[in-house]
Scaffold this motif. Structure first.
Motif, PDB file in Angstrom:
ATOM      1  N   THR A 137      12.483   4.157  -5.821  1.00 24.29           N
ATOM      2  CA  THR A 137      12.461   3.350  -7.026  1.00 24.29           C
ATOM      3  C   THR A 137      11.128   3.291  -7.833  1.00 24.29           C
ATOM      4  O   THR A 137      10.293   3.974  -7.007  1.00 24.29           O
ATOM      5  CB  THR A 137      12.997   2.059  -6.809  1.00 24.29           C
ATOM      6  OG1 THR A 137      11.901   1.303  -6.093  1.00 24.29           O
ATOM      7  CG2 THR A 137      14.165   1.801  -5.912  1.00 24.29           C
ATOM      8  N   THR A 138      11.290   2.941  -9.003  1.00 22.82           N
ATOM      9  CA  THR A 138       9.944   2.817  -9.740  1.00 22.82           C
ATOM     10  C   THR A 138       9.628   1.518  -9.918  1.00 22.82           C
ATOM     11  O   THR A 138       9.077   1.308 -11.078  1.00 22.82           O
ATOM     12  CB  THR A 138      10.087   3.817 -10.901  1.00 22.82           C
ATOM     13  OG1 THR A 138      11.096   3.171 -12.014  1.00 22.82           O
ATOM     14  CG2 THR A 138      10.515   5.329 -10.817  1.00 22.82           C
ATOM     15  N   ASN A 139       9.978   0.433  -9.220  1.00 21.53           N
ATOM     16  CA  ASN A 139      10.132  -0.789  -9.343  1.00 21.53           C
ATOM     17  C   ASN A 139       8.985  -1.465  -8.379  1.00 21.53           C
ATOM     18  O   ASN A 139       9.238  -2.611  -7.989  1.00 21.53           O
ATOM     19  CB  ASN A 139      10.957  -1.494  -9.834  1.00 21.53           C
ATOM     20  CG  ASN A 139      12.114  -1.828  -8.583  1.00 21.53           C
ATOM     21  OD1 ASN A 139      12.019  -0.931  -7.398  1.00 21.53           O
ATOM     22  ND2 ASN A 139      12.754  -2.664  -8.247  1.00 21.53           N
ATOM     23  N   ASN A 140       8.199  -0.846  -7.754  1.00 19.77           N
ATOM     24  CA  ASN A 140       7.382  -1.396  -6.736  1.00 19.77           C
ATOM     25  C   ASN A 140       5.979  -1.964  -7.501  1.00 19.77           C
ATOM     26  O   ASN A 140       5.126  -1.118  -7.966  1.00 19.77           O
ATOM     27  CB  ASN A 140       6.847  -0.443  -5.774  1.00 19.77           C
ATOM     28  CG  ASN A 140       5.955  -0.789  -4.505  1.00 19.77           C
ATOM     29  OD1 ASN A 140       5.750  -2.130  -4.522  1.00 19.77           O
ATOM     30  ND2 ASN A 140       5.461   0.009  -3.680  1.00 19.77           N
ATOM     31  N   PRO A 141       6.017  -3.405  -7.372  1.00 18.63           N
ATOM     32  CA  PRO A 141       4.701  -3.899  -8.178  1.00 18.63           C
ATOM     33  C   PRO A 141       3.260  -3.505  -7.634  1.00 18.63           C
ATOM     34  O   PRO A 141       2.321  -3.741  -7.878  1.00 18.63           O
ATOM     35  CB  PRO A 141       5.205  -5.229  -8.236  1.00 18.63           C
ATOM     36  CG  PRO A 141       6.088  -5.482  -7.254  1.00 18.63           C
ATOM     37  CD  PRO A 141       6.724  -4.181  -7.080  1.00 18.63           C
ATOM     38  N   ASP A 142       3.508  -3.325  -5.990  1.00 20.62           N
ATOM     39  CA  ASP A 142       2.043  -3.073  -5.408  1.00 20.62           C
ATOM     40  C   ASP A 142       1.760  -1.718  -5.601  1.00 20.62           C
ATOM     41  O   ASP A 142       0.461  -1.259  -5.112  1.00 20.62           O
ATOM     42  CB  ASP A 142       2.578  -3.328  -3.952  1.00 20.62           C
ATOM     43  CG  ASP A 142       3.026  -4.720  -3.610  1.00 20.62           C
ATOM     44  OD1 ASP A 142       2.327  -5.808  -4.504  1.00 20.62           O
ATOM     45  OD2 ASP A 142       3.774  -5.061  -2.783  1.00 20.62           O
ATOM     46  N   ALA A 143       2.415  -0.797  -6.239  1.00 15.90           N
ATOM     47  CA  ALA A 143       2.060   0.623  -6.578  1.00 15.90           C
ATOM     48  C   ALA A 143       1.354   0.526  -7.716  1.00 15.90           C
ATOM     49  O   ALA A 143       1.334  -0.156  -8.636  1.00 15.90           O
ATOM     50  CB  ALA A 143       3.148   1.487  -6.750  1.00 15.90           C
ATOM     51  N   ASP A 144       0.387   1.435  -7.884  1.00 16.15           N
ATOM     52  CA  ASP A 144      -0.441   1.490  -9.253  1.00 16.15           C
ATOM     53  C   ASP A 144       0.579   2.246 -10.341  1.00 16.15           C
ATOM     54  O   ASP A 144       1.567   2.706  -9.986  1.00 16.15           O
ATOM     55  CB  ASP A 144      -1.714   2.511  -9.126  1.00 16.15           C
ATOM     56  CG  ASP A 144      -1.536   3.780  -8.594  1.00 16.15           C
ATOM     57  OD1 ASP A 144      -0.530   4.238  -9.044  1.00 16.15           O
ATOM     58  OD2 ASP A 144      -2.330   4.253  -7.900  1.00 16.15           O
ATOM     59  N   GLU A 145      -0.008   2.296 -11.283  1.00 21.16           N
ATOM     60  CA  GLU A 145       0.817   2.529 -12.646  1.00 21.16           C
ATOM     61  C   GLU A 145       0.673   4.143 -12.959  1.00 21.16           C
ATOM     62  O   GLU A 145       0.758   4.483 -13.965  1.00 21.16           O
ATOM     63  CB  GLU A 145       0.631   1.746 -13.795  1.00 21.16           C
ATOM     64  CG  GLU A 145       0.722   0.396 -13.528  1.00 21.16           C
ATOM     65  CD  GLU A 145       0.916  -0.622 -14.769  1.00 21.16           C
ATOM     66  OE1 GLU A 145       0.208  -0.084 -15.927  1.00 21.16           O
ATOM     67  OE2 GLU A 145       1.044  -1.609 -14.808  1.00 21.16           O
ATOM     68  N   THR A 146       0.030   4.934 -11.907  1.00 23.60           N
ATOM     69  CA  THR A 146       0.086   6.395 -12.288  1.00 23.60           C
ATOM     70  C   THR A 146       1.533   7.239 -11.946  1.00 23.60           C
ATOM     71  O   THR A 146       1.415   8.305 -12.265  1.00 23.60           O
ATOM     72  CB  THR A 146      -0.868   6.966 -11.530  1.00 23.60           C
ATOM     73  OG1 THR A 146      -0.551   6.656  -9.892  1.00 23.60           O
ATOM     74  CG2 THR A 146      -2.345   6.291 -11.888  1.00 23.60           C
ATOM     75  N   GLY A 147       2.142   6.601 -11.156  1.00 25.37           N
ATOM     76  CA  GLY A 147       3.423   7.394 -10.789  1.00 25.37           C
ATOM     77  C   GLY A 147       3.392   7.664  -9.205  1.00 25.37           C
ATOM     78  O   GLY A 147       4.430   8.195  -8.803  1.00 25.37           O
ATOM     79  N   VAL A 148       2.490   7.321  -8.609  1.00 27.30           N
ATOM     80  CA  VAL A 148       2.076   7.758  -7.391  1.00 27.30           C
ATOM     81  C   VAL A 148       3.016   6.815  -6.453  1.00 27.30           C
ATOM     82  O   VAL A 148       3.026   5.603  -6.831  1.00 27.30           O
ATOM     83  CB  VAL A 148       0.646   7.592  -6.774  1.00 27.30           C
ATOM     84  CG1 VAL A 148       0.512   7.751  -5.377  1.00 27.30           C
ATOM     85  CG2 VAL A 148      -0.206   8.808  -7.610  1.00 27.30           C
ATOM     86  N   VAL A 149       3.501   7.354  -5.406  1.00 25.93           N
ATOM     87  CA  VAL A 149       4.769   6.193  -4.577  1.00 25.93           C
ATOM     88  C   VAL A 149       4.017   5.813  -3.536  1.00 25.93           C
ATOM     89  O   VAL A 149       3.134   6.422  -2.740  1.00 25.93           O
ATOM     90  CB  VAL A 149       5.799   7.501  -4.115  1.00 25.93           C
ATOM     91  CG1 VAL A 149       6.868   6.657  -2.999  1.00 25.93           C
ATOM     92  CG2 VAL A 149       6.500   7.772  -5.027  1.00 25.93           C
ATOM     93  N   LYS A 150       4.165   4.659  -3.176  1.00 29.49           N
ATOM     94  CA  LYS A 150       3.685   3.742  -2.139  1.00 29.49           C
ATOM     95  C   LYS A 150       4.974   2.940  -1.687  1.00 29.49           C
ATOM     96  O   LYS A 150       5.768   2.249  -2.338  1.00 29.49           O
ATOM     97  CB  LYS A 150       2.672   2.518  -2.786  1.00 29.49           C
ATOM     98  CG  LYS A 150       2.109   1.776  -1.546  1.00 29.49           C
ATOM     99  CD  LYS A 150       0.796   0.817  -2.294  1.00 29.49           C
ATOM    100  CE  LYS A 150       0.330  -0.185  -1.322  1.00 29.49           C
ATOM    101  NZ  LYS A 150      -0.323  -1.167  -1.816  1.00 29.49           N
ATOM    102  N   ASP A 151       4.945   3.239  -0.325  1.00 29.70           N
ATOM    103  CA  ASP A 151       6.010   2.382   0.240  1.00 29.70           C
ATOM    104  C   ASP A 151       7.478   2.655  -0.077  1.00 29.70           C
ATOM    105  O   ASP A 151       8.069   1.729  -0.331  1.00 29.70           O
ATOM    106  CB  ASP A 151       5.544   0.955   0.612  1.00 29.70           C
ATOM    107  CG  ASP A 151       4.521   0.659   1.269  1.00 29.70           C
ATOM    108  OD1 ASP A 151       4.190   1.677   2.085  1.00 29.70           O
ATOM    109  OD2 ASP A 151       3.714  -0.177   1.101  1.00 29.70           O
ATOM    110  N   GLY A 152       7.614   3.866  -0.324  1.00 33.34           N
ATOM    111  CA  GLY A 152       9.053   4.288  -0.996  1.00 33.34           C
ATOM    112  C   GLY A 152       9.237   3.959  -2.458  1.00 33.34           C
ATOM    113  O   GLY A 152      10.296   4.283  -2.918  1.00 33.34           O
ATOM    114  N   GLY A 153       8.297   3.419  -3.189  1.00 37.72           N
ATOM    115  CA  GLY A 153       8.586   3.398  -4.744  1.00 37.72           C
ATOM    116  C   GLY A 153       7.208   3.463  -5.406  1.00 37.72           C
ATOM    117  O   GLY A 153       6.161   3.167  -4.789  1.00 37.72           O
TER     118      GLY A 153
END
Length: 329
Positions: A137-153
């Protein structure tokens, strides 16, 4: 044939709305079932060795949009298309479409419109895709806003603000008498023994941001007249409401005029080329001594603007057939 490379994860997942790849961008869209907004999806998938795996078109088309917090999808409120219907964005500023960071990344472009029964509530939109039973998904608030995936999102989103359809009255339009039209008969047809005197009239919006993109008048061959005035002294007058033609096929194109209800001279295909400006509609009035049927009318016509909104006005033959006027329908 070798085995298909198995996808084990995503490294990049971004959605771009109307060419803007920054989070928080607001897309305004009329919920008229015609106006669309544009989406670009960019994904970098990898295998177990970290090698980039290019997704197929069918895999990319499984991307769905969803509400950022609830993850509710929009199958019953949005309609997707893989081609542009031609209506302008609400914000007519043209943005450069962002490019994927790497040409090895997989991309998908599509357009969506809002169904008319959608609410006017502002929505925060993200996306998701399912690959080999894994959901990204693209709704992981812990990921930065560059599009890089963190923990599956990743963290990529935009706002969609639906707008109620606009309906304008006749005073938002203007009717202008234009030049005299020339024309001719197709080869092989014998014309009636007289010249035809025709005037072109133009319908446009007063607001220069708006253009006429379509109407309820069918594009037939020939175009039937809508009104004839044959009382008093000659010349008498016949009028046509022409179909709207868009720029690519419209400007300088040929349209054929029909004439009498009783079928007289139906076999004579008289053509004119009235289409000179994109985004306007046309009427034609002919002055003639050879009209026999009095059929003085006003027609209710639906016009579509460049944002997909529809506006119904009354088109009236006036002044003993010499002019065209419009009124609220």
């Amino acid at each position: 044939m070798g085995a298909t490379t198995e996808i084990t994860g995503l490294k990049y997942f971004k959605i771009i709305a109307n060419g803007r790849d920054t989070n928080g961008h607001e897309v305004k869209l009329f919920r008229n079932g015609r106006q669309q907004y544009h989406i670009t999806v960019v994904i970098e998938a990898v295998d177990a060795y970290g090698h980039i795996v290019h997704l197929t078109e069918d895999q990319m088309k499984t991307v769905v949009l969803m509400e950022y917090y609830s993850e509710k999808t929009f199958e019953h409120t949005f309609a997707r298309s893989y081609s542009w219907a031609g209506y302008d964005n609400y914000d007519t500023t043209v943005y450069e479409t962002s490019q994927a960071p790497s040409t090895a990344m997989s991309t998908l472009e599509f357009w969506e419109h809002i169904l008319p029964n959608t609410s006017n509530n502002r929505v925060k939109i993200a996306a998701k895709i399912t690959l080999n039973t894994s959901v990204y998904t693209t709704n992981n608030p812990d990921a930065d806003e560059t599009g890089v995936v963190k923990d599956g999102g990743s963290n990529s989103w935009f706002y969609l603000q639906p707008l109620p359809p606009e309906t304008l009255r006749a005073d938002s339009f203007q009717v202008t008498r234009k030049e005299q039209l020339g024309g001719g008969y197709d080869s092989g047809n014998k014309p009636p023994p007289f010249d035809r005197y025709l005037e072109k009239w133009e319908l446009s919006f007063k607001d220069t941001r708006r253009r006429i993109y379509g109407s309820s008048i069918p594009d037939t061959k020939p175009i039937p007249y809508f009104s004839q005035y044959t009382k008093g002294s000659k010349p008498w007058h016949c009028a046509w409401i022409l179909p709207v033609r868009r720029k690519k096929s419209g400007v300088n194109s040929t349209v054929y005029l029909g004439w009498r209800k009783d079928g007289t001279w139906d076999n004579y295909d008289f053509w004119i080329r009235p289409y000179s400006t994109d985004g306007v509609a046309y009427f034609v009035i002919e002055a003639s001594d050879h009209i026999s049927t009095h059929d003085y009318n006003a027609w209710s016509v639906l016009y579509y603007d460049n944002f997909g909104n529809e506006h119904r006005i009354m088109v009236r033959h006036n002044d003993n057939g010499k002019t065209i006027v419009i009124a609220d329908s």
